[in-house]
Design a protein around this motif. Sequence first.
Motif, PDB file in Angstrom:
ATOM      1  N   LYS A  93       0.834  -1.211   0.000  1.00 47.67           N
ATOM      2  CA  LYS A  93       0.000   0.000   0.000  1.00 47.67           C
ATOM      3  C   LYS A  93       0.865   1.257   0.000  1.00 47.67           C
ATOM      4  N   LEU A  94       1.864   1.301   0.881  1.00 51.40           N
ATOM      5  CA  LEU A  94       2.705   2.490   0.970  1.00 51.40           C
ATOM      6  C   LEU A  94       3.503   2.702  -0.312  1.00 51.40           C
ATOM      7  N   TYR A  95       3.942   1.617  -0.937  1.00 54.06           N
ATOM      8  CA  TYR A  95       4.690   1.756  -2.184  1.00 54.06           C
ATOM      9  C   TYR A  95       3.795   2.339  -3.279  1.00 54.06           C
ATOM     10  N   ARG A  96       2.542   1.896  -3.319  1.00 56.41           N
ATOM     11  CA  ARG A  96       1.642   2.358  -4.382  1.00 56.41           C
ATOM     12  C   ARG A  96       1.237   3.817  -4.218  1.00 56.41           C
ATOM     13  N   VAL A  97       1.133   4.292  -2.966  1.00 58.19           N
ATOM     14  CA  VAL A  97       0.643   5.666  -2.756  1.00 58.19           C
ATOM     15  C   VAL A  97       1.780   6.636  -2.449  1.00 58.19           C
ATOM     16  N   ARG A  98       3.017   6.214  -2.661  1.00 59.95           N
ATOM     17  CA  ARG A  98       4.154   7.061  -2.297  1.00 59.95           C
ATOM     18  C   ARG A  98       4.111   8.412  -2.995  1.00 59.95           C
ATOM     19  N   GLY A  99       3.696   8.405  -4.261  1.00 62.65           N
ATOM     20  CA  GLY A  99       3.639   9.669  -5.001  1.00 62.65           C
ATOM     21  C   GLY A  99       2.577  10.603  -4.446  1.00 62.65           C
ATOM     22  N   ARG A 100       1.394  10.047  -4.144  1.00 62.30           N
ATOM     23  CA  ARG A 100       0.300  10.869  -3.593  1.00 62.30           C
ATOM     24  C   ARG A 100       0.651  11.388  -2.206  1.00 62.30           C
ATOM     25  N   VAL A 101       1.354  10.578  -1.418  1.00 62.25           N
ATOM     26  CA  VAL A 101       1.745  11.029  -0.079  1.00 62.25           C
ATOM     27  C   VAL A 101       2.693  12.213  -0.178  1.00 62.25           C
ATOM     28  N   ARG A 102       3.687  12.116  -1.083  1.00 63.45           N
ATOM     29  CA  ARG A 102       4.630  13.231  -1.236  1.00 63.45           C
ATOM     30  C   ARG A 102       3.913  14.491  -1.700  1.00 63.45           C
ATOM     31  N   ALA A 103       2.991  14.334  -2.629  1.00 66.04           N
ATOM     32  CA  ALA A 103       2.251  15.495  -3.127  1.00 66.04           C
ATOM     33  C   ALA A 103       1.360  16.082  -2.044  1.00 66.04           C
ATOM     34  N   VAL A 159       1.737  15.867   1.256  1.00 61.89           N
ATOM     35  CA  VAL A 159       2.522  16.514   2.296  1.00 61.89           C
ATOM     36  C   VAL A 159       2.889  17.922   1.864  1.00 61.89           C
ATOM     37  N   GLY A 160       3.266  18.056   0.585  1.00 61.30           N
ATOM     38  CA  GLY A 160       3.604  19.380   0.081  1.00 61.30           C
ATOM     39  C   GLY A 160       2.422  20.324   0.118  1.00 61.30           C
ATOM     40  N   ALA A 161       1.224  19.796  -0.105  1.00 59.38           N
ATOM     41  CA  ALA A 161       0.021  20.625  -0.107  1.00 59.38           C
ATOM     42  C   ALA A 161      -0.638  20.692   1.265  1.00 59.38           C
ATOM     43  N   ARG A 162      -0.044  20.027   2.270  1.00 58.21           N
ATOM     44  CA  ARG A 162      -0.597  19.972   3.625  1.00 58.21           C
ATOM     45  C   ARG A 162      -2.030  19.458   3.615  1.00 58.21           C
ATOM     46  N   SER A 163      -2.239  18.390   2.906  1.00 56.95           N
ATOM     47  CA  SER A 163      -3.578  17.801   2.774  1.00 56.95           C
ATOM     48  C   SER A 163      -4.005  17.108   4.054  1.00 56.95           C
ATOM     49  N   GLY A 164      -5.268  17.364   4.489  1.00 57.39           N
ATOM     50  CA  GLY A 164      -5.815  16.694   5.657  1.00 57.39           C
ATOM     51  C   GLY A 164      -5.970  15.215   5.429  1.00 57.39           C
ATOM     52  N   THR A 165      -6.304  14.827   4.198  1.00 58.76           N
ATOM     53  CA  THR A 165      -6.458  13.414   3.873  1.00 58.76           C
ATOM     54  C   THR A 165      -5.144  12.674   4.057  1.00 58.76           C
ATOM     55  N   VAL A 166      -4.066  13.298   3.602  1.00 54.72           N
ATOM     56  CA  VAL A 166      -2.760  12.688   3.763  1.00 54.72           C
ATOM     57  C   VAL A 166      -2.373  12.632   5.238  1.00 54.72           C
ATOM     58  N   GLY A 167      -2.779  13.645   6.004  1.00 55.90           N
ATOM     59  CA  GLY A 167      -2.521  13.626   7.445  1.00 55.90           C
ATOM     60  C   GLY A 167      -3.145  12.411   8.103  1.00 55.90           C
ATOM     61  N   LEU A 168      -4.375  12.080   7.698  1.00 52.53           N
ATOM     62  CA  LEU A 168      -5.043  10.890   8.222  1.00 52.53           C
ATOM     63  C   LEU A 168      -4.300   9.633   7.784  1.00 52.53           C
ATOM     64  N   SER A 169      -3.834   9.644   6.538  1.00 48.63           N
ATOM     65  CA  SER A 169      -3.076   8.506   6.030  1.00 48.63           C
ATOM     66  C   SER A 169      -1.798   8.299   6.825  1.00 48.63           C
ATOM     67  N   LEU A 170      -1.095   9.396   7.126  1.00 47.30           N
ATOM     68  CA  LEU A 170       0.143   9.290   7.887  1.00 47.30           C
ATOM     69  C   LEU A 170      -0.111   8.823   9.314  1.00 47.30           C
ATOM     70  N   LEU A 198     -12.084   5.464   8.942  1.00 45.02           N
ATOM     71  CA  LEU A 198     -12.176   6.819   8.396  1.00 45.02           C
ATOM     72  C   LEU A 198     -11.395   6.949   7.100  1.00 45.02           C
ATOM     73  N   HIS A 199     -10.251   6.268   7.064  1.00 46.63           N
ATOM     74  CA  HIS A 199      -9.400   6.349   5.880  1.00 46.63           C
ATOM     75  C   HIS A 199     -10.012   5.633   4.680  1.00 46.63           C
ATOM     76  N   LEU A 200     -10.672   4.508   4.925  1.00 47.56           N
ATOM     77  CA  LEU A 200     -11.143   3.676   3.822  1.00 47.56           C
ATOM     78  C   LEU A 200     -12.627   3.850   3.486  1.00 47.56           C
ATOM     79  N   ARG A 201     -13.374   4.569   4.306  1.00 45.41           N
ATOM     80  CA  ARG A 201     -14.826   4.595   4.123  1.00 45.41           C
ATOM     81  C   ARG A 201     -15.246   5.112   2.747  1.00 45.41           C
ATOM     82  N   ASP A 202     -14.470   6.015   2.165  1.00 50.44           N
ATOM     83  CA  ASP A 202     -14.811   6.531   0.831  1.00 50.44           C
ATOM     84  C   ASP A 202     -14.046   5.809  -0.276  1.00 50.44           C
ATOM     85  N   ARG A 203     -13.236   4.838   0.106  1.00 53.10           N
ATOM     86  CA  ARG A 203     -12.424   4.143  -0.886  1.00 53.10           C
ATOM     87  C   ARG A 203     -12.888   2.712  -1.136  1.00 53.10           C
ATOM     88  N   LEU A 204     -13.560   2.146  -0.139  1.00 51.47           N
ATOM     89  CA  LEU A 204     -13.951   0.748  -0.268  1.00 51.47           C
ATOM     90  C   LEU A 204     -15.182   0.593  -1.149  1.00 51.47           C
TER      91      LEU A 204
END
Length: 360
Positions: A64-74, A76-87, A133-139
């Motif tokens: 999972k972390l390998y697949r979303v590595r690009g989105r996580v980096r992006a 973090v740069g944008a200070r996304s709340g969604t990424v904060g939950l992911s982290l 919370l993380h998966l409710r909109d993804r599953l």
Amino acid sequence: MSLADRLGRLTPPSTLVDWSLFAAVVVLVATGLTTAFAGSLGDAWLFVVHGVAGLSLVALVGVKLYRVRGRVRAGVGARSGTVGLSLLLAALVVGALGTGLWFVLGGPLFLGPLALLVIHVLLGLAVVPVLWLHLRDRLHSPADALAGGDRRDALRYAGLVGVGAVAWRAQKTVNRALGTDSADRRFTGSRERGSGDGNRFPVTMWVADDPSTVDTGAWSLSVDGAVAEPFALDYDALPTGAQRTAVIDCTSGWYSEHAWQGLRVGDLLDRAGIADDARWVQFRSVTGYRWSLPLDEARGALLATAVDGETLSHGHGFPLRLVAPQRRGFQWVKWVESVRVTRRRELGEWVAIFASGLSE
């Protein structure tokens, strides 16, 4: 073909990975909570499932972390709340898995006032709401996740689970190679501490259950409930000639085998004369902590006054401690003052084991 492309071909589709993460956490929480009550060899499979699921989750989290590595980096740069939950989720998962693996590979039993396994459990429980919370909109539905799957997806998925199974089998070899005391753990995962050495085994308190020293001059053991002749015994009147060797296996990660001396619960029940419809025997501590055993099991239990020839210390339950073979340590009620025969089990026990001692 790049390394990323090769790894991508070896892993299941993203939706299946998400569902697998969710399923693995559910299995881990369910088996983890159940193992707290599992003390007999017939329950060993629960610990195996828990270990394999945990190690499989390591592989799934890595994918999972390998697949979303690009989105996580992006993000973090944008200070996304969604990424904060992911982290946050990643930190909790890594913490829960890390403390579990650390314990398995010979880590300390305690970190400060808390057992390492208690920290592991707390982190594991915290994963559940954050993962939801993380998966409710993804599953998507499981059917959608499996739609279009083929034999290769099944093999990829089996491979991830297989990694967990192989790693679980290999951990004893690793422990032996490293010379840790985890190499000879009991089937519950617990390590030996202080067997046959009197009161010199770990003293643990369940939640806030830590009373003042019991004054035997003001203490007595009562036997009542669904019996023909209730009675009470002062400390000096306790019959203490019975003996039984038994293993206490604590959920904080240790076990210890001892010769316990005291009185047979069955003898107390015979003296009181139990009712025909009695089904349970409840053992109550001076703190209000209490636990019940089925009648037949309770008959074979012991109320110990001594261990390996030494009078029980306060920390180990003086003046009386329940010895319940094949039960986990928290069910071995300490500082017992009451044996009560009942027709139905008291549901309030499940609250008492967490609330007792809070008013001390």
